[in-house]
Design an enzyme around this catalytic site. Structure first.
Site, PDB file in Angstrom:
ATOM      1  N   HIS A 112       3.542   0.013  -9.717  1.00 26.91           N
ATOM      2  CA  HIS A 112       3.022   1.168 -10.476  1.00 26.91           C
ATOM      3  C   HIS A 112       3.872   2.415 -10.207  1.00 26.91           C
ATOM      4  O   HIS A 112       3.355   3.491  -9.923  1.00 26.91           O
ATOM      5  CB  HIS A 112       1.550   1.411 -10.132  1.00 26.91           C
ATOM      6  CG  HIS A 112       0.637   0.334 -10.654  1.00 26.91           C
ATOM      7  ND1 HIS A 112       0.046   0.384 -11.898  1.00 26.91           N
ATOM      8  CD2 HIS A 112       0.237  -0.834 -10.106  1.00 26.91           C
ATOM      9  CE1 HIS A 112      -0.680  -0.697 -12.094  1.00 26.91           C
ATOM     10  NE2 HIS A 112      -0.575  -1.463 -11.025  1.00 26.91           N
ATOM     11  N   TYR A 127      -0.458   0.134   0.347  1.00 26.26           N
ATOM     12  CA  TYR A 127      -0.245   1.477  -0.213  1.00 26.26           C
ATOM     13  C   TYR A 127       0.273   2.418   0.873  1.00 26.26           C
ATOM     14  O   TYR A 127       1.088   3.302   0.619  1.00 26.26           O
ATOM     15  CB  TYR A 127      -1.548   2.032  -0.802  1.00 26.26           C
ATOM     16  CG  TYR A 127      -2.163   1.195  -1.907  1.00 26.26           C
ATOM     17  CD1 TYR A 127      -1.428   0.243  -2.600  1.00 26.26           C
ATOM     18  CD2 TYR A 127      -3.498   1.355  -2.262  1.00 26.26           C
ATOM     19  CE1 TYR A 127      -1.988  -0.525  -3.597  1.00 26.26           C
ATOM     20  CE2 TYR A 127      -4.075   0.595  -3.269  1.00 26.26           C
ATOM     21  CZ  TYR A 127      -3.331  -0.349  -3.930  1.00 26.26           C
ATOM     22  OH  TYR A 127      -3.898  -1.110  -4.920  1.00 26.26           O
TER      23      TYR A 127
END
Lengths: 108, 351
Positions: free
Chosen positions: B69, B333
């Site tokens: 992303h 993340y």
């Protein structure tokens, strides 16, 4: 380690997760309101930092430094994690969930 | 507009599609892989393997960008809780007045300049950061696919490694043996007309507890007030590679872009700790409130780089389920965040 665990049980504390065996002094660091309770701490070689989650949600602490690193499990509310710093140096303890949480640790 | 790294990732995804076609034909005869075994490594090592696997798939790491992303836009706005939210949770941002939010919409691929109109750009991502009145924040991280490509972190590591393997048969074999992966690859993932016309799903379950101490498991979903609308393949092909950011800028001139935030509640027997497959659509839903996004964020490049959205950034009244993917996602993340901060100064473009 047994003494530490026994004391915790007798005193009614949350059972600590012992990342390394405690040998020197212990300094308690609270995690509260998505912050450590201070920006920096100075300890001596072999001392232990006891991190206590005073929030009602998860924390997770880690250090990524050449020569010394650790990575805790997710730390539930009320849970205690002990980390002994075995070598001199400057380290940064961070929270893997709240990136603004940073504690500078100076080990003399 | 296409850059070398775009082409590489695009080729990999196209190869995956080609492999899928082959594997579908072979499905009945394909040898089953051995079950994914616990790796015997830490959660962090598992996340590290996944990040490395995604790097291989997407030609990364790309300095200053997310591992997946990578291309996104950032918006500012507010969230207004509904009167029903307090029946489900005592969470402070869902039971008081309006709360400021920052929202990041993104394309799927870990390729900084991937065209919005390519297959690699789907599913889309939507991450929300609620800025709490007393300081701090709490996040929701969602994507536009109701489910996931793996049932467990170990299975997702194998998915990523198979996708990046130099032997296409690895991925074919993986799909043949793993229904979650096959469903994820098979599902149509059309390009949306706009980020404002896409529905998003929180994937993993959380436990919501109200002021009376009553708890229920549920999953987030975000429903666009403008309605769900997608492009045909031909319509998408005709679009500009940056059409989604252009659309958002134009749309905001006419007023806020809005989403309803819902929680789909678990029914009896619905899996709480494995999120690859959706719960039945007839499950009860509670509306938590409405997001109103009013402006594209200023200084977007630096802010996107410095923000990290994690599903375990929570408040009292919302607790994680025992789904291990929540830990794996958060640690992955975190690694991507640490890496892009270190290399962030090198990123100079406007995605």
């Amino acid at each position: 380690m047994l003494r530490l665990v026994t004391c915790a049980a007798l005193c009614g504390f949350t059972l600590p997760i012992v990342v390394a065996m405690a040998a020197g002094h212990m300094v308690v660091i609270d995690q509260i309101d998505r912050m450590f309770d201070r920006k920096a701490v100075a300890i001596e070689e072999g001392d232990t930092l006891r991190f206590t989650n005073r929030d009602e949600f998860l924390h997770q602490i880690y250090v990524e430094t050449d020569g010394f690193s650790f990575d805790s499990d997710e730390q539930a509310p009320g849970e205690v994690i002990d980390v002994t710093f075995p070598r001199r140096g400057d380290y940064e303890v961070r929270c893997g969930i709240h990136p603004r949480m940073s504690l500078a640790v100076s080990v003399e | 507009m296409t850059r070398p790294d775009d082409r590489r990732a695009g080729a990999l995804i196209r190869r995956a599609a080609a492999v899928l076609a082959v594997s579908t034909a072979w499905f009945g005869a394909a040898p089953a892989l051995a079950e994914d075994k616990p790796a015997g490594t830490s959660q962090t090592q598992l996340a590290r393997d996944i990040v490395a696997g995604l790097d291989k798939v997407f030609g990364g790491p790309h300095k200053g960008y997310r591992t997946a992303h990578s291309k996104g836009i950032l918006l500012d706005g507010t969230f207004r809780p509904s009167k029903d939210a307090a029946s489900l949770t005592r969470a402070e941002h869902l039971t008081g007045g309006d709360v400021d939010v920052t929202v990041r919409f993104s394309n799927f691929a870990g390729v900084p300049h991937v065209g919005d109109n390519t297959g690699d750009a789907n599913p889309k991502g939507m991450a929300i950061k609620f800025l709490l009145p007393e300081g701090g924040s709490t996040d929701i991280v969602a994507h536009s696919f109701d489910g996931f490509a793996a049932q467990t972190p170990e299975e997702f590591r194998r998915f990523v490694q198979a996708l990046g393997s130099s032997d296409p048969q690895d991925f074919a074999d993986h799909l043949a043996a793993h229904p979650a992966a096959k469903r994820f690859i098979d599902a149509p993932k059309p390009a949306p007309v706009s980020f404002a016309t896409e529905a998003f799903y929180g994937v993993n379950a959380f436990s919501f507890t109200n002021a009376a101490g009553e708890s229920r498991f549920g999953k987030y979903r975000l429903v666009p007030v403008a309605g769900v609308a997608h492009l045909s393949a031909a319509e998408a092909a005709a679009k500009d590679p940056d059409y989604l950011s252009q659309d958002m800028a134009e749309r905001l001139e006419d007023g806020p872009v809005q989403f309803r935030l819902l929680v789909q509640l678990a029914g009896e027997g619905d899996p709480i700790t494995r999120a690859a497959f959706p719960w039945p659509e007839d499950r009860e839903q509670v509306e938590l409130g409405v997001l109103s996004l009013t402006a594209l964020a200023a200084d977007s490049v630096a802010r996107q780089r410095e923000l990290v959205f994690t599903p375990l950034s929570l408040v009292g009244g919302i607790a994680p389920s025992d789904d291990p993917m929540l830990i794996t996602r958060t640690r992955s993340y975190r690694m991507s965040y640490s890496r892009r901060l270190t290399a962030g100064a090198a990123a100079t473009d406007n995605h």
